[in-house]
Motif scaffolding. Structure first.
Motif, PDB file in Angstrom:
ATOM      1  N   ARG A  12      -6.074 -51.514 -15.227  1.00  0.00           N
ATOM      2  CA  ARG A  12      -6.934 -52.326 -15.984  1.00  0.00           C
ATOM      3  C   ARG A  12      -6.952 -52.219 -17.299  1.00  0.00           C
ATOM      4  NH1 ARG A  12      -9.954 -50.951 -11.312  1.00  0.00           N
ATOM      5  NH2 ARG A  12     -10.790 -49.100 -12.136  1.00  0.00           N
ATOM      6  N   LYS A  13      -6.704 -51.116 -17.923  1.00  0.00           N
ATOM      7  CA  LYS A  13      -6.608 -50.993 -19.439  1.00  0.00           C
ATOM      8  C   LYS A  13      -5.483 -51.696 -20.083  1.00  0.00           C
ATOM      9  CE  LYS A  13      -8.945 -46.443 -19.717  1.00  0.00           C
ATOM     10  NZ  LYS A  13      -9.096 -45.069 -20.101  1.00  0.00           N
ATOM     11  N   MET A  14      -4.498 -51.584 -19.376  1.00  0.00           N
ATOM     12  CA  MET A  14      -3.114 -52.321 -19.903  1.00  0.00           C
ATOM     13  C   MET A  14      -3.246 -53.684 -19.740  1.00  0.00           C
ATOM     14  SD  MET A  14      -0.012 -49.939 -18.133  1.00  0.00           S
ATOM     15  CE  MET A  14       1.122 -51.617 -17.859  1.00  0.00           C
TER      16      MET A  14
ATOM     17  N   SER B 135      -6.906 -43.438 -10.784  1.00  0.00           N
ATOM     18  CA  SER B 135      -6.417 -43.407 -12.077  1.00  0.00           C
ATOM     19  C   SER B 135      -5.400 -44.244 -12.241  1.00  0.00           C
ATOM     20  CB  SER B 135      -5.495 -41.770 -11.998  1.00  0.00           C
ATOM     21  OG  SER B 135      -4.974 -41.870 -13.278  1.00  0.00           O
TER      22      SER B 135
ATOM     23  N   ASP C 230      -6.238 -55.173 -20.389  1.00  0.00           N
ATOM     24  CA  ASP C 230      -7.160 -55.524 -21.313  1.00  0.00           C
ATOM     25  C   ASP C 230      -6.509 -55.701 -22.766  1.00  0.00           C
ATOM     26  OD1 ASP C 230      -9.135 -55.928 -19.567  1.00  0.00           O
ATOM     27  OD2 ASP C 230     -10.020 -53.915 -19.840  1.00  0.00           O
ATOM     28  N   ILE C 231      -5.421 -54.505 -22.909  1.00  0.00           N
ATOM     29  CA  ILE C 231      -4.806 -54.158 -24.059  1.00  0.00           C
ATOM     30  C   ILE C 231      -3.564 -55.016 -24.412  1.00  0.00           C
ATOM     31  CG2 ILE C 231      -3.448 -52.652 -25.377  1.00  0.00           C
ATOM     32  CD1 ILE C 231      -5.039 -50.425 -23.807  1.00  0.00           C
TER      33      ILE C 231
ATOM     34  N   GLN D 171      -2.685 -55.693 -31.938  1.00  0.00           N
ATOM     35  CA  GLN D 171      -2.856 -55.575 -30.476  1.00  0.00           C
ATOM     36  C   GLN D 171      -2.371 -54.561 -29.996  1.00  0.00           C
ATOM     37  OE1 GLN D 171      -5.064 -57.560 -28.483  1.00  0.00           O
ATOM     38  NE2 GLN D 171      -5.598 -58.834 -30.459  1.00  0.00           N
TER      39      GLN D 171
ATOM     40  N   SER E   9      -5.133 -47.136 -10.897  1.00  0.00           N
ATOM     41  CA  SER E   9      -6.063 -48.702 -10.934  1.00  0.00           C
ATOM     42  C   SER E   9      -6.623 -48.517 -12.273  1.00  0.00           C
ATOM     43  CB  SER E   9      -7.008 -48.630  -9.969  1.00  0.00           C
ATOM     44  OG  SER E   9      -7.613 -49.803  -9.983  1.00  0.00           O
ATOM     45  N   GLY E  10      -7.319 -47.624 -12.738  1.00  0.00           N
ATOM     46  CA  GLY E  10      -7.950 -47.714 -14.090  1.00  0.00           C
ATOM     47  C   GLY E  10      -6.938 -47.858 -15.235  1.00  0.00           C
ATOM     48  N   ARG E  11      -5.736 -47.335 -15.148  1.00  0.00           N
ATOM     49  CA  ARG E  11      -4.930 -47.449 -16.285  1.00  0.00           C
ATOM     50  C   ARG E  11      -4.255 -48.747 -16.394  1.00  0.00           C
ATOM     51  NH1 ARG E  11      -1.610 -42.055 -17.356  1.00  0.00           N
ATOM     52  NH2 ARG E  11      -3.438 -40.549 -17.301  1.00  0.00           N
TER      53      ARG E  11
END
Length: 65
Positions: A23-25, A17, A27-28, A65, A19-21
């Motif tokens: 990666r999203k941060m 979880s 990207d954003i 963004q 690690s996934g968050r």
């Protein structure tokens, strides 16, 4: 495998979880996660703000963004 000795439950899902968050941060936002380490009860993250990407952005682009 992460286990709490007194209850015997695995909390390995937290690693995925976090690690996934992260990666999203990345990207954003205009950041780069140089490195990170996720332990059973805390984590370390080294972030770099990618200022070269945002130079020249308008206020509208930043808000979008």
């Amino acid at each position: 495998m992460w286990r709490r000795p007194y209850i015997g439950l695995s909390f390995e899902y937290r690693r995925q979880s976090i690690s996934g968050r992260l990666r999203k941060m990345v990207d954003i936002f205009t950041i780069d996660a140089s490195t990170y380490a996720i332990m059973s009860n805390h984590y370390h993250v080294v972030l770099h703000v990618e200022t070269d990407k945002i130079e020249g952005w308008t206020a509208h682009q930043i808000i979008a963004q």
